[in-house]
Design a protein around this motif. Structure first.
Motif, mmCIF file in Angstrom:
data_model
loop_
_atom_site.group_PDB
_atom_site.id
_atom_site.type_symbol
_atom_site.label_atom_id
_atom_site.label_comp_id
_atom_site.label_asym_id
_atom_site.label_seq_id
_atom_site.Cartn_x
_atom_site.Cartn_y
_atom_site.Cartn_z
ATOM 1 N N ALA A 30 46.178 60.419 74.338
ATOM 2 C CA ALA A 30 46.558 59.400 75.324
ATOM 3 C C ALA A 30 48.070 59.288 75.461
ATOM 4 O O ALA A 30 48.569 58.642 76.395
ATOM 5 C CB ALA A 30 45.969 58.046 74.930
ATOM 6 N N LEU A 31 48.805 59.927 74.565
ATOM 7 C CA LEU A 31 50.267 59.827 74.554
ATOM 8 C C LEU A 31 50.956 61.119 74.985
ATOM 9 O O LEU A 31 52.166 61.267 74.800
ATOM 10 C CB LEU A 31 50.749 59.457 73.141
ATOM 11 C CG LEU A 31 50.199 58.149 72.572
ATOM 12 C CD1 LEU A 31 50.694 57.949 71.139
ATOM 13 C CD2 LEU A 31 50.592 56.955 73.439
ATOM 14 N N THR A 32 50.230 62.060 75.568
ATOM 15 C CA THR A 32 50.833 63.348 75.910
ATOM 16 C C THR A 32 52.005 63.211 76.880
ATOM 17 O O THR A 32 53.013 63.919 76.739
ATOM 18 C CB THR A 32 49.794 64.302 76.531
ATOM 19 O OG1 THR A 32 49.149 63.641 77.632
ATOM 20 C CG2 THR A 32 48.754 64.731 75.509
ATOM 21 N N VAL A 33 51.902 62.318 77.845
ATOM 22 C CA VAL A 33 52.960 62.202 78.852
ATOM 23 C C VAL A 33 54.230 61.643 78.217
ATOM 24 O O VAL A 33 55.337 62.145 78.459
ATOM 25 C CB VAL A 33 52.484 61.325 80.027
ATOM 26 C CG1 VAL A 33 53.581 61.214 81.086
ATOM 27 C CG2 VAL A 33 51.223 61.916 80.659
ATOM 28 N N ARG A 34 54.075 60.625 77.377
ATOM 29 C CA ARG A 34 55.257 60.085 76.683
ATOM 30 C C ARG A 34 55.852 61.107 75.721
ATOM 31 O O ARG A 34 57.067 61.209 75.575
ATOM 32 C CB ARG A 34 54.882 58.810 75.925
ATOM 33 C CG ARG A 34 55.070 57.561 76.747
ATOM 34 C CD ARG A 34 54.903 56.312 75.934
ATOM 35 N NE ARG A 34 55.135 55.145 76.773
ATOM 36 C CZ ARG A 34 54.287 54.677 77.661
ATOM 37 N NH1 ARG A 34 53.122 55.273 77.817
ATOM 38 N NH2 ARG A 34 54.567 53.614 78.397
ATOM 39 N N GLY A 35 55.002 61.853 75.028
ATOM 40 C CA GLY A 35 55.506 62.863 74.110
ATOM 41 C C GLY A 35 56.316 63.925 74.823
ATOM 42 O O GLY A 35 57.373 64.353 74.338
ATOM 43 N N ALA A 36 55.830 64.368 75.967
ATOM 44 C CA ALA A 36 56.557 65.389 76.725
ATOM 45 C C ALA A 36 57.885 64.851 77.237
ATOM 46 O O ALA A 36 58.904 65.557 77.230
ATOM 47 C CB ALA A 36 55.694 65.873 77.890
ATOM 48 N N SER A 37 57.903 63.603 77.672
ATOM 49 C CA SER A 37 59.150 63.011 78.158
ATOM 50 C C SER A 37 60.172 62.892 77.027
ATOM 51 O O SER A 37 61.374 63.083 77.244
ATOM 52 C CB SER A 37 58.870 61.633 78.761
ATOM 53 O OG SER A 37 60.027 61.094 79.365
ATOM 54 N N SER A 38 59.694 62.618 75.810
ATOM 55 C CA SER A 38 60.593 62.552 74.658
ATOM 56 C C SER A 38 61.169 63.929 74.334
ATOM 57 O O SER A 38 62.314 64.054 73.870
ATOM 58 C CB SER A 38 59.849 61.988 73.448
ATOM 59 O OG SER A 38 60.705 61.786 72.357
ATOM 60 N N LEU A 39 60.405 64.977 74.584
ATOM 61 C CA LEU A 39 60.920 66.338 74.401
ATOM 62 C C LEU A 39 62.025 66.624 75.419
ATOM 63 O O LEU A 39 63.046 67.244 75.093
ATOM 64 C CB LEU A 39 59.785 67.341 74.549
ATOM 65 C CG LEU A 39 60.121 68.814 74.321
ATOM 66 C CD1 LEU A 39 60.565 69.052 72.882
ATOM 67 C CD2 LEU A 39 58.926 69.698 74.656
ATOM 68 N N VAL A 40 61.816 66.181 76.659
ATOM 69 C CA VAL A 40 62.861 66.312 77.677
ATOM 70 C C VAL A 40 64.139 65.610 77.215
ATOM 71 O O VAL A 40 65.253 66.133 77.371
ATOM 72 C CB VAL A 40 62.364 65.729 79.016
ATOM 73 C CG1 VAL A 40 63.523 65.521 79.988
ATOM 74 C CG2 VAL A 40 61.311 66.641 79.643
ATOM 75 N N GLU A 41 63.995 64.412 76.650
ATOM 76 C CA GLU A 41 65.167 63.691 76.148
ATOM 77 C C GLU A 41 65.928 64.524 75.117
ATOM 78 O O GLU A 41 67.162 64.529 75.103
ATOM 79 C CB GLU A 41 64.731 62.368 75.516
ATOM 80 C CG GLU A 41 64.231 61.315 76.491
ATOM 81 C CD GLU A 41 63.836 60.037 75.762
ATOM 82 O OE1 GLU A 41 64.572 59.606 74.861
ATOM 83 O OE2 GLU A 41 62.767 59.491 76.088
ATOM 84 N N ARG A 42 65.202 65.204 74.241
ATOM 85 C CA ARG A 42 65.852 66.025 73.209
ATOM 86 C C ARG A 42 66.681 67.145 73.841
ATOM 87 O O ARG A 42 67.822 67.393 73.436
ATOM 88 C CB ARG A 42 64.817 66.613 72.265
ATOM 89 C CG ARG A 42 65.381 67.566 71.235
ATOM 90 C CD ARG A 42 66.298 66.851 70.239
ATOM 91 N NE ARG A 42 65.515 66.114 69.270
ATOM 92 C CZ ARG A 42 66.014 65.167 68.469
ATOM 93 N NH1 ARG A 42 67.278 64.835 68.550
ATOM 94 N NH2 ARG A 42 65.221 64.542 67.605
ATOM 95 N N VAL A 43 66.125 67.830 74.832
ATOM 96 C CA VAL A 43 66.863 68.912 75.490
ATOM 97 C C VAL A 43 68.121 68.363 76.153
ATOM 98 O O VAL A 43 69.202 68.962 76.075
ATOM 99 C CB VAL A 43 65.963 69.628 76.515
ATOM 100 C CG1 VAL A 43 66.763 70.621 77.348
ATOM 101 C CG2 VAL A 43 64.820 70.340 75.812
ATOM 102 N N ASN A 44 67.997 67.210 76.803
ATOM 103 C CA ASN A 44 69.156 66.606 77.456
ATOM 104 C C ASN A 44 70.243 66.230 76.444
ATOM 105 O O ASN A 44 71.434 66.228 76.778
ATOM 106 C CB ASN A 44 68.729 65.356 78.234
ATOM 107 C CG ASN A 44 67.875 65.692 79.456
ATOM 108 O OD1 ASN A 44 67.824 66.845 79.890
ATOM 109 N ND2 ASN A 44 67.201 64.693 80.000
ATOM 110 N N GLN A 45 69.849 65.902 75.220
ATOM 111 C CA GLN A 45 70.818 65.554 74.176
ATOM 112 C C GLN A 45 71.523 66.786 73.617
ATOM 113 O O GLN A 45 72.731 66.777 73.386
ATOM 114 C CB GLN A 45 70.114 64.817 73.038
ATOM 115 C CG GLN A 45 69.594 63.438 73.384
ATOM 116 C CD GLN A 45 68.650 62.898 72.311
ATOM 117 O OE1 GLN A 45 68.384 63.558 71.309
ATOM 118 N NE2 GLN A 45 68.131 61.702 72.534
ATOM 119 N N ILE A 46 70.755 67.866 73.380
ATOM 120 C CA ILE A 46 71.327 69.055 72.714
ATOM 121 C C ILE A 46 72.251 69.824 73.652
ATOM 122 O O ILE A 46 73.349 70.235 73.275
ATOM 123 C CB ILE A 46 70.192 69.959 72.189
ATOM 124 C CG1 ILE A 46 69.402 69.229 71.101
ATOM 125 C CG2 ILE A 46 70.760 71.263 71.632
ATOM 126 C CD1 ILE A 46 68.190 70.004 70.604
#
Length: 581
Positions: free
Chosen positions: A132-148
């Motif tokens: 049920a959390l796949t969409v939030r998990g993927a968005s958090s991965l996007v955040e990581r790429v934007n940070q690195i």
């Protein structure tokens, strides 16, 4: 700065040895060896912040349910199976390309009537407690790429992100809309049907599923999963996805192409997708029969599913939703061309109006200066999870490789001189060389032959400028050398784990010229920006993203110990002979 980060996360940790999923406490000697390896790694890198070079999610605790905490990073493993590692190459190196691979996001409409949650004990991917959390998990991965923002070894800014398939879980239009919004940014409501409530198996009252908001002692709580008040209401709450700040491309996977990634979509189940009858359970014998049919006989699976829906199983009434309708390959390409999801670009994210007209979901793009990217469609619409290539696409690939190779080898091993537009090549697909044995005729092109992963390897080895084949599908970290008696005909196959099953990794890939006749391909795994430590009382967006990772580790039907791979599949330097000009 890198050295400070390394010491901060190594000091006082008593967790994992690199390469294992369930990680033993480090002895003093092993801790010193790991510390030395991390120090060497940090010294060679431009930066390690935000990557698994710096820190890694580490399970702790003695109970059935393991909590995750930040543990020591994974050091760089040098792999010289295909070319020697000459000294001094760090000082001579020139960066050529830097990009990120996402794969197997499986953004899931958990309330869809066409799902097989009741088969989880036979097929682990049928249901996951964290889905049920796949969409939030993927968005958090996007955040990581934007940070690195940049490669840890070349320092080059990321030129793009490539998502190598299974971007959706059940090729529904609403799942595709979520995927496009996660990647490009915007407001998302990760819910379908009645947007004010959750209508899936996790509040069914069946002890077969994890009911997170209930005190029911279900099968998952018996394995240690907690009761979490507000979990489901939080999971369907709207949120704002930041979207990638770099361009992104899409490769298609079998879950973007067929029913649950396994059954051929011949338009027979459209009404079931958008209707109100959701099957939530059946007897054990029928479940075992259906699970076997999904793996071995898609036609029989469709018949069994129809019988269960019409009276042979436990059916729940859910709110119908037309947005659950499956999309076609043409609609998949068309959706990517919408101005609403252009984000950081490019327009179409690899797909063009020609893709819409032809339904061909394979293409080329400029990966970097002097480097060509090729995205393949390895799905087979005949059904089953594994893939293959049709003859038309294989011939197209061969012509593209010939057009961009300074020279190549014919089937007899003789050198053929090419044109002036010679570039290094990176191939992307969903399936791996070992999962392309599905040679059933495509029902939409029944007279076209299909070709295996072995045939694709043979073709790629004819072209010395092919340096890597990047893929997903297996949900496992694995890097395979494809050697050849002629050194310049070798290449690396880089297979990355999913972002739906633990370990939730994406991968940074950098290409560098060592100026000594070799190339280095650096691969660095990253986790999402979610906190490592969870709080069962925290259902904020970061709190839910953290739970997504931890629940995935504790899925009682999953096998994280095999999917995480070994130390030589994680953070690596892959040596390769540079092709002669």
């Amino acid at each position: 700065m890198s050295g400070m980060s390394r010491r901060r996360f190594v000091s006082g940790m008593s967790a994992v040895a690199a390469g294992a999923a369930v990680m033993p406490v480090l002895t003093a000697g092993r801790a010193r060896a790991l510390d030395r390896a991390l120090a060497t790694t940090a010294a060679r890198a431009v930066r390690i912040d935000g990557t698994t070079l710096e820190q890694v999610a580490t399970p702790v605790g003695d109970g059935a349910y393991k909590r995750l905490t930040p543990g020591p990073g994974w050091p760089l493993a040098v792999r010289a199976e295909l070319a020697g590692a000459a000294s001094g190459r760090d000082d001579r190196r020139t960066g050529l390309a830097s990009f990120v691979q996402f794969t197997d996001l499986h953004l899931t409409d958990t309330e869809s009537p066409v799902r097989f949650e009741y088969l989880a004990r036979f097929i682990d991917s049928a249901h996951r407690p964290q889905e049920a959390l796949t969409v939030r998990g993927a968005s958090s991965l996007v955040e990581r790429v934007n940070q690195i923002r940049q490669g840890p070894y070349t320092g080059l800014p990321f030129s793009f992100v490539m998502a190598t398939g299974d971007n959706t879980d059940n090729h529904e239009r609403i799942e595709l809309d979520w995927y496009l919004t996660v990647m490009s940014g915007g407001r998302i409501t990760p819910n379908s049907g009645d947007l004010a409530r959750y209508e899936g198996v996790q509040n069914s009252g069946s002890a077969q599923y994890w009911n997170p908001e209930s005190s029911l002692q279900d099968a998952y709580k018996a394995k240690g999963l907690p009761q979490i008040g507000g979990f489901l209401s939080g999971s369907i709450r709207p949120f704002d996805a930041p979207g990638l700040t770099v361009p992104w491309y899409t490769t298609v996977g079998n879950h973007d192409d067929s029913i649950e990634g396994s059954l051929p979509d011949l338009g027979l189940l459209g009404d079931l997708y958008t209707g109100s009858r959701k099957l939530e359970g059946c007897d054990d014998a029928t479940a075992a029969q259906l699970a076997d049919a999904l793996l071995h006989d898609p036609g029989e699976a469709v018949l069994l599913l129809g019988k269960l829906i019409t009276g042979g199983g436990a059916v729940r009434t859910v709110t119908p939703d037309e947005r659950r309708h499956p999309f076609t390959p043409t609609e998949f390409a068309q959706a990517h061309l919408s101005p609403a999801c252009t984000g950081a670009g490019p327009v179409g994210h690899g797909f063009t109006p020609d893709s819409v007209g032809s339904g061909h979901l394979y293409y080329t793009f400029d990966l970097a200066d002097g480097v060509l990217g090729i995205s393949l469609d390895t799905t087979n619409r005949a059904g089953f999870a594994d893939g293959s290539l049709g003859t038309a696409q294989l011939n197209w690939l061969e012509s593209v490789l010939e057009a961009h190779s300074g020279h190549w080898y014919d089937s007899n091993g003789s050198v053929v001189r090419g044109g002036s537009d010679s570039r290094l090549v990176v191939v992307f697909s969903h399936h791996t060389s070992g999962t392309m044995g599905n040679l059933l005729p495509d029902p939409y092109h029944p007279f076209e032959a299909r070709h295996s992963g072995g045939e694709l390897v043979t073709l790629l080895q004819r072209f010395p400028n092919v340096v890597a084949w990047v893929n997903g599908h297996t949900h496992t970290n694995q890097i395979i050398p494809h050697g050849h008696s002629v050194a310049e005909r070798a290449f690396w196959e880089i297979n990355t784990a999913s972002h739906v099953d633990y370990p939730h990794h994406a991968r940074i890939i950098e290409i560098a010229d060592n100026q000594d006749g070799t190339l280095s391909l650096f691969t660095t795994l990253i986790e999402s920006a979610a906190p490592y430590r969870t709080d069962f009382g925290d259902t904020s967006d970061p709190g839910l993203a953290a739970l997504y990772r931890e629940l995935a580790y504790n899925d009682p039907y999953a096998t994280p110990g095999t999917r995480i791979g070994t130390a030589t599949d994680h953070n690596t330097e892959l040596l390769l002979a540079r092709p002669a000009s």
